[in-house]
Design an enzyme around this catalytic site. Structure first.
Site, PDB file in Angstrom:
ATOM      1  N   THR A  13       0.817  -1.211   0.000  1.00 31.93           N
ATOM      2  CA  THR A  13       0.000   0.000   0.000  1.00 31.93           C
ATOM      3  C   THR A  13       0.848   1.256   0.000  1.00 31.93           C
ATOM      4  OG1 THR A  13      -1.723  -1.186   1.208  1.00 31.93           O
ATOM      5  CG2 THR A  13      -1.856   1.210   1.219  1.00 31.93           C
ATOM      6  N   TYR A  26      -7.971   0.335  -4.241  1.00 33.34           N
ATOM      7  CA  TYR A  26      -6.694   0.813  -4.779  1.00 33.34           C
ATOM      8  C   TYR A  26      -5.893  -0.371  -5.276  1.00 33.34           C
ATOM      9  CZ  TYR A  26      -4.697  -0.803  -0.351  1.00 33.34           C
ATOM     10  OH  TYR A  26      -4.317  -1.567   0.714  1.00 33.34           O
ATOM     11  N   SER A  59       1.379  -7.491  -0.593  1.00 35.22           N
ATOM     12  CA  SER A  59       2.131  -8.366   0.324  1.00 35.22           C
ATOM     13  C   SER A  59       1.426  -9.692   0.572  1.00 35.22           C
ATOM     14  CB  SER A  59       2.413  -7.657   1.648  1.00 35.22           C
ATOM     15  OG  SER A  59       1.254  -7.514   2.435  1.00 35.22           O
ATOM     16  N   THR A  92       1.359  -4.162   4.440  1.00 34.95           N
ATOM     17  CA  THR A  92       1.133  -4.426   5.868  1.00 34.95           C
ATOM     18  C   THR A  92       0.561  -5.809   6.165  1.00 34.95           C
ATOM     19  OG1 THR A  92      -1.058  -3.395   5.785  1.00 34.95           O
ATOM     20  CG2 THR A  92       0.811  -1.966   6.353  1.00 34.95           C
ATOM     21  N   ASP A  93      -0.054  -6.467   5.179  1.00 29.78           N
ATOM     22  CA  ASP A  93      -0.754  -7.714   5.487  1.00 29.78           C
ATOM     23  C   ASP A  93       0.180  -8.810   5.978  1.00 29.78           C
ATOM     24  OD1 ASP A  93      -3.153  -6.565   4.867  1.00 29.78           O
ATOM     25  OD2 ASP A  93      -3.432  -7.604   2.961  1.00 29.78           O
ATOM     26  N   LYS A 165      -0.241  -7.163  13.213  1.00 32.15           N
ATOM     27  CA  LYS A 165      -1.289  -6.281  12.715  1.00 32.15           C
ATOM     28  C   LYS A 165      -2.593  -6.588  13.439  1.00 32.15           C
ATOM     29  CE  LYS A 165      -3.343  -4.554   8.408  1.00 32.15           C
ATOM     30  NZ  LYS A 165      -3.339  -4.657   6.924  1.00 32.15           N
ATOM     31  N   GLU A 283       1.071 -32.501  29.478  1.00 28.56           N
ATOM     32  CA  GLU A 283       0.888 -33.515  28.443  1.00 28.56           C
ATOM     33  C   GLU A 283       1.803 -33.323  27.234  1.00 28.56           C
ATOM     34  OE1 GLU A 283      -1.488 -31.659  29.718  1.00 28.56           O
ATOM     35  OE2 GLU A 283      -2.861 -33.011  30.783  1.00 28.56           O
TER      36      GLU A 283
END
Length: 325
Positions: A13, A26, A59, A92-93, A165, A283
């Site tokens: 972005t 966008y 991304s 950013t993802d 994020k 466990e």
């Protein structure tokens, strides 16, 4: 003296274009690095910037095919005596995953800063220019060295291990866990909240020749062993469970994961909670499981891939590696 920084661009972005200042949609990765550096040239930044385009994509499409040349370029820049720091522009993802991967595979002797934006370059309130100016400020500071890879978003500085994020909209979209931000920055000021913690540290891992297959399985009410196995193939070498609560799961899933662990598949218990600290439970030894500690599922997957690529397969050894992060 002017600081010399290398900017490695991957798109996202921060380099996106909407075609309108107010439209919700966008296109990521539309502005090339040379045009971007020309755009930021008018900000009066006290740094000499040189750029290299590694990719120019959303991304969501980031993976080993981009990570490998990005890592190579970052390593080359850090080895150059004339370069005093590296900035990576990124969507950013998946920013937190790339930052963590670089943090584990690069030395910490020079600043490396990953930066993005939540709004495209032609949108009202574009945050990319300020974030980038902040990243230049951080990468130019000698005290940024010895802290590993850093992420700069919304006037905050995060360590790659901690950052994640938390929002899909708004400019304050990132937080840190278990530490919050490790510093605050504006284009005119910088404040660190503590001393560097990786001074003199080299890379924790060499760059892998390939990334072993590790699946992330998201736990939910009603998940069963059959659901789990539909997400696992014969080439799966590890499974990260994004468990409920503190890495918990339905009993049938636990039994199936224990069976897979007994066959040599490494199983990591992480949490789907935003702030999910997962400690070992009684466990885990019997089941052959590893607790992710403070790493979220996506970062746990990357650490496990690096460990498996380095030849580690013993759950106790892998647990020690997670305990150190």
């Amino acid at each position: 003296m002017t600081t010399k920084l290398t900017v490695l661009a991957t798109g996202g972005t921060i380099a996106g274009i909407a075609g309108s200042a107010i439209t919700p949609g966008y296109r990521s990765g539309e502005i090339g690095i040379e045009d971007y550096l020309e755009k930021v040239g008018g900000l009066g930044l006290e740094a000499e910037l040189s750029g290299k385009q590694i990719a120019n994509i959303d991304s969501a499409d980031i993976g080993p095919m981009v990570w490998t040349p990005l890592h190579q370029a970052a390593q080359a820049a850090l080895a150059d005596p004339a370069c005093q720091g590296v900035i990576v522009t990124h969507g950013t993802d998946t920013l937190e995953e790339t930052a963590f991967l670089l943090d584990q595979t690069l030395p910490a002797d020079k600043p490396v800063v990953v930066v993005g934006a939540m709004r495209p370059a032609d949108a009202v309130g574009y945050d990319g220019l300020r974030n980038f100016a902040n990243a230049v400020r951080v990468a130019s500071d000698p005290d940024a060295a010895g802290r590993g890879v850093l992420v700069v978003m919304g006037d905050r500085i995060f360590a790659a291990r901690d950052v994640y994020k938390v929002r899909t909209r708004g400019t304050e979209a990132f937080r840190g866990f278990p530490r919050e931000s490790v510093g605050l920055v504006t284009p005119a000021s910088l404040e660190w909240f503590g001393a560097p913690w990786r001074t003199g540290a080299g890379a924790a891992f060499g760059w892998p020749k390939s990334f072993p297959g590790v699946a992330i399985v998201y736990a939910y009410a009603g998940l069963d062993g059959a659901d789990l196995n539909r997400q696992v193939s014969d080439t799966t070498r590890g499974i990260v469970l994004a468990g409920v609560g503190e890495g918990n799961m339905p009993d049938g899933v636990r039994q199936e994961l224990a069976r897979l662990a007994s066959r040599g598949v490494c199983v990591i218990r992480a949490s789907r909670a935003d702030e999910g600290l997962v400690d070992r439970e009684d466990e885990d030894d019997a089941n052959g499981f590893v607790a992710a500690r403070a790493l979220n599922p996506q970062k746990a997957r990357i650490l496990l891939q690096l460990l498996l690529a380095a030849g580690e397969s013993d759950p106790a050894t892998i647990q020690r590696a997670f305990d150190m992060r």
